[in-house]
Design a protein around this motif. Structure first.
Motif, short mmCIF file in Angstrom:
data_model
loop_
_atom_site.label_atom_id
_atom_site.label_comp_id
_atom_site.label_asym_id
_atom_site.label_seq_id
_atom_site.Cartn_x
_atom_site.Cartn_y
_atom_site.Cartn_z
N VAL A 15 0.86 -1.17 -0.09
CA VAL A 15 0.15 -0.02 0.15
C VAL A 15 0.88 1.47 0.11
O VAL A 15 0.67 2.20 -0.76
CB VAL A 15 -0.82 -0.14 1.07
N LEU A 16 1.84 1.12 0.81
CA LEU A 16 2.81 2.44 1.12
C LEU A 16 3.47 2.75 -0.43
O LEU A 16 3.76 4.08 -0.90
CB LEU A 16 3.77 2.33 2.02
N ALA A 17 4.10 1.59 -1.10
CA ALA A 17 4.81 1.56 -2.22
C ALA A 17 4.00 2.05 -3.47
O ALA A 17 4.30 2.67 -4.36
CB ALA A 17 5.43 0.26 -2.51
N LEU A 18 2.83 1.46 -3.58
CA LEU A 18 1.85 1.56 -4.76
C LEU A 18 0.85 2.57 -4.89
O LEU A 18 0.45 3.03 -5.79
CB LEU A 18 1.36 0.16 -5.20
N ALA A 19 0.37 2.89 -3.52
CA ALA A 19 -1.20 3.57 -3.33
C ALA A 19 -0.66 4.95 -2.79
O ALA A 19 -1.67 5.92 -3.09
CB ALA A 19 -2.06 2.80 -2.79
N VAL A 20 0.18 5.17 -2.15
CA VAL A 20 0.37 6.41 -1.35
C VAL A 20 1.10 7.29 -1.98
O VAL A 20 2.18 7.32 -2.49
CB VAL A 20 0.93 6.23 0.17
N THR A 21 0.38 8.44 -2.08
CA THR A 21 0.98 9.54 -2.94
C THR A 21 1.66 10.68 -2.08
O THR A 21 2.17 11.79 -2.68
CB THR A 21 0.10 10.29 -4.19
N ASP A 22 1.14 11.01 -0.99
CA ASP A 22 1.74 11.92 -0.07
C ASP A 22 3.02 11.90 0.06
O ASP A 22 3.87 10.77 -0.18
CB ASP A 22 1.13 11.75 1.26
N SER A 23 3.94 12.89 0.90
CA SER A 23 5.15 12.99 0.80
C SER A 23 5.50 13.57 2.38
O SER A 23 4.63 14.33 2.91
CB SER A 23 5.90 13.76 0.06
N VAL A 24 6.40 12.85 2.87
CA VAL A 24 6.92 13.48 4.28
C VAL A 24 8.26 13.97 4.17
O VAL A 24 9.13 13.22 3.19
CB VAL A 24 6.81 12.30 5.41
N SER A 25 8.74 15.01 4.67
CA SER A 25 9.78 15.51 4.36
C SER A 25 11.00 14.82 4.98
O SER A 25 10.89 14.45 6.14
CB SER A 25 10.20 17.03 5.28
N THR A 30 7.65 5.68 -0.56
CA THR A 30 7.62 4.43 -1.52
C THR A 30 8.89 3.39 -1.20
O THR A 30 8.57 2.56 -1.28
CB THR A 30 8.11 5.05 -3.41
N MET A 31 9.97 3.94 -0.85
CA MET A 31 11.32 2.90 -0.73
C MET A 31 10.81 2.40 0.79
O MET A 31 11.15 1.24 1.03
CB MET A 31 12.58 3.78 -0.38
N VAL A 32 10.06 3.14 1.71
CA VAL A 32 9.66 2.30 2.97
C VAL A 32 8.85 1.34 2.71
O VAL A 32 8.77 0.03 3.43
CB VAL A 32 9.18 3.44 4.15
N GLY A 33 7.92 1.67 1.97
CA GLY A 33 6.84 0.47 1.52
C GLY A 33 7.36 -0.66 0.83
O GLY A 33 7.20 -1.96 1.31
N TRP A 34 8.46 -0.52 -0.10
CA TRP A 34 9.26 -1.68 -0.82
C TRP A 34 10.03 -2.30 0.42
O TRP A 34 10.12 -3.54 0.33
CB TRP A 34 10.05 -1.20 -2.04
N ILE A 35 10.58 -1.75 1.05
CA ILE A 35 11.21 -2.45 2.37
C ILE A 35 10.34 -3.22 3.04
O ILE A 35 10.71 -4.45 3.64
CB ILE A 35 12.19 -1.45 3.20
N LEU A 36 9.28 -2.49 3.52
CA LEU A 36 8.33 -3.44 4.48
C LEU A 36 7.70 -4.67 3.61
O LEU A 36 7.42 -5.60 4.03
CB LEU A 36 7.02 -2.50 4.81
#
Length: 79
Positions: A15-25, A30-36
Protein backbone atom coordinates in the motif's frame (compact mmCIF):
# COMPACT_ATOMS: atom_id res chain seq x y z
CA UNK A 1 6.87 -14.26 13.52
CA UNK A 2 4.14 -16.19 11.80
CA UNK A 3 2.07 -15.93 8.69
CA UNK A 4 -0.06 -13.11 10.07
CA UNK A 5 2.81 -10.70 10.66
CA UNK A 6 4.34 -11.48 7.27
CA UNK A 7 1.05 -10.91 5.46
CA UNK A 8 0.46 -7.68 7.40
CA UNK A 9 3.91 -6.28 6.59
CA UNK A 10 3.53 -7.27 2.95
CA UNK A 11 0.12 -5.60 2.66
CA UNK A 12 1.17 -2.38 4.41
CA UNK A 13 4.36 -2.24 2.37
CA UNK A 14 2.55 -2.65 -0.94
CA UNK A 15 0.00 0.00 0.00
CA UNK A 16 2.79 2.44 0.88
CA UNK A 17 4.80 1.58 -2.23
CA UNK A 18 2.00 1.62 -4.78
CA UNK A 19 -0.94 3.63 -3.49
CA UNK A 20 0.29 6.44 -1.24
CA UNK A 21 1.16 9.65 -3.05
CA UNK A 22 1.68 11.91 -0.02
CA UNK A 23 5.15 12.96 0.97
CA UNK A 24 6.87 13.39 4.30
CA UNK A 25 9.96 15.59 4.41
CA UNK A 26 13.08 13.47 4.65
CA UNK A 27 11.24 10.14 4.20
CA UNK A 28 10.70 8.33 0.90
CA UNK A 29 7.41 6.51 1.56
CA UNK A 30 7.73 4.48 -1.62
CA UNK A 31 11.09 3.06 -0.52
CA UNK A 32 9.78 2.40 3.00
CA UNK A 33 6.89 0.53 1.41
CA UNK A 34 9.16 -1.64 -0.72
CA UNK A 35 11.34 -2.42 2.30
CA UNK A 36 8.29 -3.43 4.37
CA UNK A 37 7.00 -5.56 1.49
CA UNK A 38 10.37 -7.33 1.22
CA UNK A 39 10.51 -7.95 4.98
CA UNK A 40 6.94 -9.29 4.90
CA UNK A 41 7.76 -11.64 2.04
CA UNK A 42 10.89 -12.82 3.85
CA UNK A 43 8.84 -13.46 7.00
CA UNK A 44 6.33 -15.53 5.01
CA UNK A 45 9.09 -17.62 3.42
CA UNK A 46 10.93 -18.18 6.70
CA UNK A 47 7.71 -19.15 8.46
CA UNK A 48 6.90 -21.68 5.74
CA UNK A 49 10.40 -23.19 5.88
CA UNK A 50 10.48 -23.50 9.67
CA UNK A 51 6.92 -24.86 9.82
CA UNK A 52 7.82 -27.58 7.32
CA UNK A 53 10.94 -28.50 9.26
CA UNK A 54 8.89 -29.30 12.38
CA UNK A 55 6.84 -31.98 10.63
CA UNK A 56 7.95 -35.59 10.52
CA UNK A 57 6.82 -39.18 10.79
CA UNK A 58 7.08 -41.03 14.08
CA UNK A 59 6.65 -44.79 14.28
CA UNK A 60 6.75 -47.01 17.34
CA UNK A 61 7.34 -50.74 16.99
CA UNK A 62 6.91 -53.28 19.79
CA UNK A 63 8.55 -56.69 19.44
CA UNK A 64 7.68 -59.59 21.70
CA UNK A 65 10.46 -62.13 22.20
CA UNK A 66 10.05 -65.84 22.85
CA UNK A 67 11.04 -65.49 26.52
CA UNK A 68 8.16 -63.05 27.12
CA UNK A 69 10.20 -59.84 27.10
CA UNK A 70 9.25 -56.85 24.97
CA UNK A 71 11.40 -54.44 22.98
CA UNK A 72 10.04 -51.03 22.02
CA UNK A 73 11.71 -49.18 19.14
CA UNK A 74 10.89 -45.62 18.20
CA UNK A 75 11.89 -44.12 14.85
CA UNK A 76 11.41 -40.53 13.70
CA UNK A 77 11.86 -39.56 10.07
CA UNK A 78 12.10 -35.89 9.13
CA UNK A 79 10.22 -34.90 6.01
Amino acid sequence: MGYGLGAFLLAVGLVLALAVTDSVSGVDLTMVGWILAAVGLLALVLTAVTANRARGVRSVETTQHGDGSHTVSERRTEI
